[in-house]
Design a protein around this motif. Structure first.
Motif, short mmCIF file in Angstrom:
data_model
loop_
_atom_site.label_atom_id
_atom_site.label_comp_id
_atom_site.label_asym_id
_atom_site.label_seq_id
_atom_site.Cartn_x
_atom_site.Cartn_y
_atom_site.Cartn_z
N SER A 173 0.83 -1.20 0.00
CA SER A 173 0.00 0.00 0.00
C SER A 173 0.86 1.26 0.00
O SER A 173 1.86 1.34 0.73
N PRO A 174 0.49 2.28 -0.79
CA PRO A 174 1.27 3.53 -0.79
C PRO A 174 1.26 4.24 0.56
O PRO A 174 2.18 4.97 0.87
N GLU A 175 0.22 4.01 1.36
CA GLU A 175 0.14 4.65 2.67
C GLU A 175 1.12 4.05 3.67
O GLU A 175 1.54 4.73 4.62
N THR A 176 1.49 2.80 3.47
CA THR A 176 2.29 2.12 4.50
C THR A 176 3.53 1.41 3.96
O THR A 176 4.27 0.80 4.73
N ALA A 177 3.77 1.48 2.67
CA ALA A 177 4.96 0.85 2.10
C ALA A 177 6.22 1.56 2.60
O ALA A 177 6.20 2.74 2.90
N ASP A 178 7.29 0.82 2.69
CA ASP A 178 8.60 1.36 3.05
C ASP A 178 8.65 1.94 4.46
O ASP A 178 9.46 2.84 4.75
N ILE B 210 -4.68 2.69 7.78
CA ILE B 210 -5.16 1.35 8.17
C ILE B 210 -6.34 0.94 7.31
O ILE B 210 -6.44 -0.20 6.85
N LEU B 211 -7.26 1.88 7.05
CA LEU B 211 -8.54 1.54 6.44
C LEU B 211 -8.55 1.54 4.91
O LEU B 211 -9.21 0.70 4.31
N LYS B 212 -7.85 2.47 4.28
CA LYS B 212 -7.97 2.60 2.83
C LYS B 212 -7.56 1.33 2.07
O LYS B 212 -8.24 0.95 1.11
N PRO B 213 -6.47 0.66 2.48
CA PRO B 213 -6.13 -0.58 1.76
C PRO B 213 -7.21 -1.65 1.86
O PRO B 213 -7.33 -2.49 0.97
N ILE B 214 -8.00 -1.62 2.94
CA ILE B 214 -9.09 -2.59 3.08
C ILE B 214 -10.12 -2.37 1.97
O ILE B 214 -10.59 -3.31 1.33
N SER B 215 -10.48 -1.10 1.74
CA SER B 215 -11.45 -0.80 0.68
C SER B 215 -10.85 -1.00 -0.71
O SER B 215 -11.52 -1.48 -1.62
N ARG B 216 -9.58 -0.63 -0.85
CA ARG B 216 -8.97 -0.66 -2.18
C ARG B 216 -8.57 -2.06 -2.62
O ARG B 216 -8.60 -2.37 -3.82
N VAL B 217 -8.23 -2.94 -1.68
CA VAL B 217 -7.71 -4.26 -2.04
C VAL B 217 -8.57 -5.40 -1.51
O VAL B 217 -9.01 -6.26 -2.27
N ASP C 24 -15.04 8.15 2.23
CA ASP C 24 -13.68 7.87 1.78
C ASP C 24 -13.50 6.39 1.43
O ASP C 24 -12.86 6.05 0.43
N MET C 25 -14.06 5.51 2.27
CA MET C 25 -13.89 4.08 2.05
C MET C 25 -14.61 3.63 0.77
O MET C 25 -14.07 2.85 -0.01
N ILE C 26 -15.81 4.13 0.56
CA ILE C 26 -16.57 3.77 -0.64
C ILE C 26 -15.86 4.27 -1.89
O ILE C 26 -15.79 3.58 -2.91
N ALA C 27 -15.27 5.46 -1.79
CA ALA C 27 -14.57 6.04 -2.94
C ALA C 27 -13.34 5.23 -3.31
O ALA C 27 -12.89 5.26 -4.46
N GLU C 28 -12.78 4.49 -2.36
CA GLU C 28 -11.58 3.70 -2.62
C GLU C 28 -11.88 2.41 -3.37
O GLU C 28 -10.97 1.79 -3.93
N ILE C 29 -13.14 1.95 -3.39
CA ILE C 29 -13.48 0.69 -4.05
C ILE C 29 -13.50 0.89 -5.56
O ILE C 29 -14.30 1.68 -6.07
N PRO C 30 -12.65 0.22 -6.31
CA PRO C 30 -12.64 0.39 -7.77
C PRO C 30 -13.98 0.00 -8.39
O PRO C 30 -14.54 -1.03 -8.07
#
Length: 216
Positions: free
Chosen positions: A11-16, A70-77, A136-142
């Motif tokens: 995830s870009p939010e938590t990578a590296d 924490i939350l965005k990758p759940i919606s996105r992936v 925000d979470m709904i917007a992350e779902i492709p």
């Protein structure tokens, strides 16, 4: 389906993240799940991680940014992969009955929920009670994954395995029952002595009976 560890690593939010930042991240998950996001301070997170509060702000500008990481990758992936798994199933070869399909679906989802219960608890709490977070979470779902779930249900209907209801209703029926089970035993009450095997079998039978085709 990817594990949450794999999701966060990509995830870009938590990578590296450094080892120290990973400790902060894990501590935030633990405390948000235990106390709730609003009742947890950045000072408590830093203390739990054994680092200074300044270390937290080197990676995350504020507590909300940490929550969204924490939350965005759940919606996105994770949620999209749940839907993709439905559409990629080989129905005719692997699922000759609706019961076969629902059984695999329910058991796989419950296995994932139990392995990641802290993150799921945070997701559900914020999704239900915070309108801005929910948006925000709904917007992350492709968007393409929402099409995949419709195609999956349509295929089941064509094979005579699924009731001819609106696909949104079918989706809501399945996942409201699953989340209801998880919420009862893991969010609302501590139920260490219930018969898990029996209840999961009942849950599967309930969904199958509700979604089986019948003469209208």
């Amino acid at each position: 389906m990817k594990s949450l560890i794999e999701v966060y690593q990509d995830s870009p939010e938590t990578a590296d993240m450094t080892d120290k930042q990973l400790m902060i991240f894990r501590s935030a998950i633990k405390l948000f799940a235990k106390k709730g996001y609003k009742d947890t301070s950045t000072k408590e997170i830093a203390h739990e991680a054994g680092v200074s509060e300044g270390s937290l702000f080197k990676r995350f500008n504020n507590k909300e940014e940490l929550l969204l990481a924490i939350l965005k990758p759940i919606s996105r992936v994770i949620l999209p992969e749940v839907l993709t798994e439905l559409s990629e199933a080989d129905w005719e070869s692997n699922y000759s009955t609706l019961h076969d399909f629902i059984s695999i679906l329910v058991r796989n989802r419950l296995e994932f929920f139990m392995a990641n219960i802290d993150v799921i608890r945070i997701f559900v709490d914020e999704f239900i009670y915070d309108e801005e977070i929910r948006k925000d979470m709904i917007a992350e779902i492709p968007a393409e994954y929402l099409k995949n779930i419709n195609a999956s249900f349509d295929r089941l209907k064509e094979n005579g395995l699924l009731i001819n209801w609106n696909n949104v209703e079918v989706f809501r029926f399945i996942f409201s029952v699953i989340f209801g089970y998880v919420a009862q035993h893991y969010f609302l009450f501590n139920s260490p002595k219930w018969d898990k095997v029996k209840e999961v079998n009942h849950l599967i039978d309930f969904i199958v009976k509700g979604l089986s085709p019948f003469e209208e």
